[in-house]
Design a protein around this motif. Structure first.
Motif, short mmCIF file in Angstrom:
data_model
loop_
_atom_site.label_atom_id
_atom_site.label_comp_id
_atom_site.label_asym_id
_atom_site.label_seq_id
_atom_site.Cartn_x
_atom_site.Cartn_y
_atom_site.Cartn_z
N THR A 1 0.82 -1.22 0.00
CA THR A 1 0.00 0.00 0.00
C THR A 1 0.85 1.26 0.00
N LYS B 1 1.03 4.27 -2.93
CA LYS B 1 0.87 5.69 -2.66
C LYS B 1 2.06 6.50 -3.16
N ASN C 1 -4.21 5.26 -5.97
CA ASN C 1 -5.15 5.01 -4.89
C ASN C 1 -4.91 3.58 -4.44
N PRO C 2 -4.40 3.35 -3.21
CA PRO C 2 -4.02 1.99 -2.82
C PRO C 2 -5.19 1.02 -2.83
#
Length: 537
Positions: free
Chosen positions: A498, A502, A507-508
């Protein structure tokens, strides 16, 4: 290669030997399955015992108000969740399907799973919006080549999916067609799901993972949030899902680590992670390590990435494991565990890594002294360092040659003056004062501090790693601790994916949903195709 997929020999004696070898292989596999089942059963009993303790604490809470009791309940909730995630990850690795994830309408048992007792799955709430996706089979009969079909029925499967701020149920309909010429039945295959025969869609799994590891919401809190929407997803079920998600995503996290280690300039740091120690009545202290590759400050187009690794302690062997086969320059603090990597491998040569010390660490020590004592020497040193950082700001994003030239022209003379000022000041103050300790910290590693001047790829500070550490530090404030060492390793995997998404402007949650929808069927030797910088919406 397993004997089960080898061709049968034609010679009688060879066939007897083959049968004996096959019988021995099956016996070994039965022993492995028995041991695995025993381990899973023991963990299940441990989880059930903890659940009973949790129920007792909850009943006691209603009898009296106690912050300490609430804290114990919070600890137990997190510990059970971590154990359930660990159990699910082991089951996924062993290829075991849980009864509650089986589809009661599916009477085609998987060839890789033994039949197990099934529980009837609860129906999804009727108020949820539903979307129907029809998967039409091929237009040509694979049996005879015919093109005229008659519909004889269809199969249905409901999958609970999540879109931002709403739930929906996707109903997959796969018509069954019968060829009129030869009666061959034709049906489109069921699309791959992240959890085989499971009810969550990739978007829901991505949302739960991002909520926990980016937004720092533990699973039992998420369960309460979803209940407000009329969706009953208890912590145990989501923990099971997260264990399987980590099993799927671990190769992707390792691919990110390989990309980072292929560079020449690195940033590394570590932070503490409280970890529950059952039976001791307190938490132990684990470590979360991070290594960052970010070449954007010197105009490189290489994608930035961050890799996290968990360890139960801070021994130097973990620092060496984190950096693997890295060769080049390492921005880090003064942690002694990195010293082995700096030692020359040949007389007069360099070590595996060349140390680049962090000016932000030195500046922080001076700031603490000035804040506590209003020392004029500390203030002047801070002002001199601020001038150096101002030079860096003016060349951020420039090519390495331009950065090196600007530093040599402007920063070099200021550094010589600062070195003279620190040497002179150290002779004027008490050697036992905090200011003297701060100055000695800088003078003892002066060569590493000024190394950035001669190479435009290097940075004045280790801020890239410190920024990456803000994510788990925020999570630590919400979680208070990890439930186990395995929980720390799972967190490191999802933090890696994640945070890297970023860093690359993604958008994770959208990225993770897309990856989870594909990774179960994705060839492991092509895992690099799923890296964030190759992903498009």
């Amino acid at each position: 290669m397993s004997l089960a997929i080898q061709p049968l020999p034609e010679d009688h004696d060879a066939l007897r030997r083959f049968a004996a070898d096959l019988q021995a292989e099956l016996g070994r596999k039965d022993l492995e399955i028995t041991a695995r089942d025993a381990e899973i059963h023991a963990k299940t009993l441990h989880i059930e015992k903890l659940k009973m303790q949790l129920a007792v604490l909850r009943r006691a809470r209603f009898g009296r108000s106690s912050e300490k009791l609430n804290h114990e309940i919070e600890q137990l909730e997190l510990l059970i969740g971590e154990l359930e995630e660990e159990q699910a990850e082991e089951k996924a690795r062993a290829g075991v399907t849980d009864p509650e994830l089986d589809d009661p309408d599916d009477d085609q048992p998987s060839a890789t799973h033994r039949p197990r007792p099934r529980k009837r799955r609860a129906k999804f709430p009727a108020h949820l919006p539903r979307e129907t996706v029809t998967h039409e089979p091929a237009c040509t009969c694979p049996g005879c080549g015919g093109t005229i079909f008659s519909r004889i029925g269809h199969d249905e499967r409901e999958v609970l999916e999540y879109t931002p701020a709403s739930f929906k149920v996707i109903e997959h309909i796969r018509p069954k067609l019968s060829c009129r010429a030869c009666e061959t039945i034709v049906q489109a295959p069921m699309p791959s799901l992240p959890i085989e025969r499971g009810l969550p869609g990739p978007g829901l799994l991505a949302h739960i993972a991002v909520s926990k590891f980016v937004d720092h919401q533990p699973l039992h809190r998420q369960s309460e949030m979803y209940a407000r929407e009329g969706i009953e997803l208890d912590r145990a079920l989501m923990a099971d899902w997260m264990g399987k998600v980590v099993f799927l995503l671990t190769p992707l996290a390792e691919a990110i680590g390989r990309h980072i280690r292929a560079g020449e300039v690195f940033h590394a740091d570590d932070t503490t992670v409280p970890v529950l120690s059952p039976g001791l009545g307190k938490t132990a202290t684990g470590r979360l390590w991070v290594i960052v590759r970010d070449e954007r400050p010197w105009g490189s187009s290489v994608p930035p990435a961050v890799f996290y690794r968990y360890s139960p302690d801070r021994k130097g062997v973990h620092a060496e494991a984190l950096l693997g086969d890295c060769r080049g320059f390492l921005h880090a603090d003064g942690y002694a565990g990195f010293n082995q990597l700096y030692r020359p491998t040949t007389p007069g040569g360099n070590g595996q890594l060349i140390e680049v010390a962090c000016w932000s660490h030195f500046r922080r020590k001076l700031y603490d002294v000035h804040h506590a004592t209003a020392s004029p020497i500390a203030l002047e040193a801070l002002e001199r360092i601020a001038a150096l950082f101002a030079i860096e700001s003016s060349v951020t994003g420039c090519a390495p040659d331009r950065r090196r030239a600007a530093r040599a022209e402007h920063a070099g003379p200021l550094l010589d003056q600062l070195k003279t000022f620190l040497d002179t000041s150290l002779n004027k103050i008490s050697g036992k004062s905090d200011l003297a300790k701060a100055i000695r910290y800088a003078l003892s590693r002066w060569q590493a501090l000024v190394r950035y001047v001669g190479d435009g790829r290097l940075e004045m500070s280790n801020n890239a790693a410190e920024r990456a550490m803000r994510i788990p530090v925020l999570g630590r404030k919400n979680y208070l601790f990890c439930g186990s060492d395995a929980g720390g390793q799972r967190a490191a995997c999802l933090y890696t994916i994640t945070a890297t998404a970023k860093m690359n402007g993604l958008n994770p949650e959208a990225y993770l949903a897309n990856v989870l929808g594909r990774i179960a069927d994705h060839p492991i030797n092509k895992i690099d195709a799923l890296l964030p910088w190759f992903w498009t919406k």
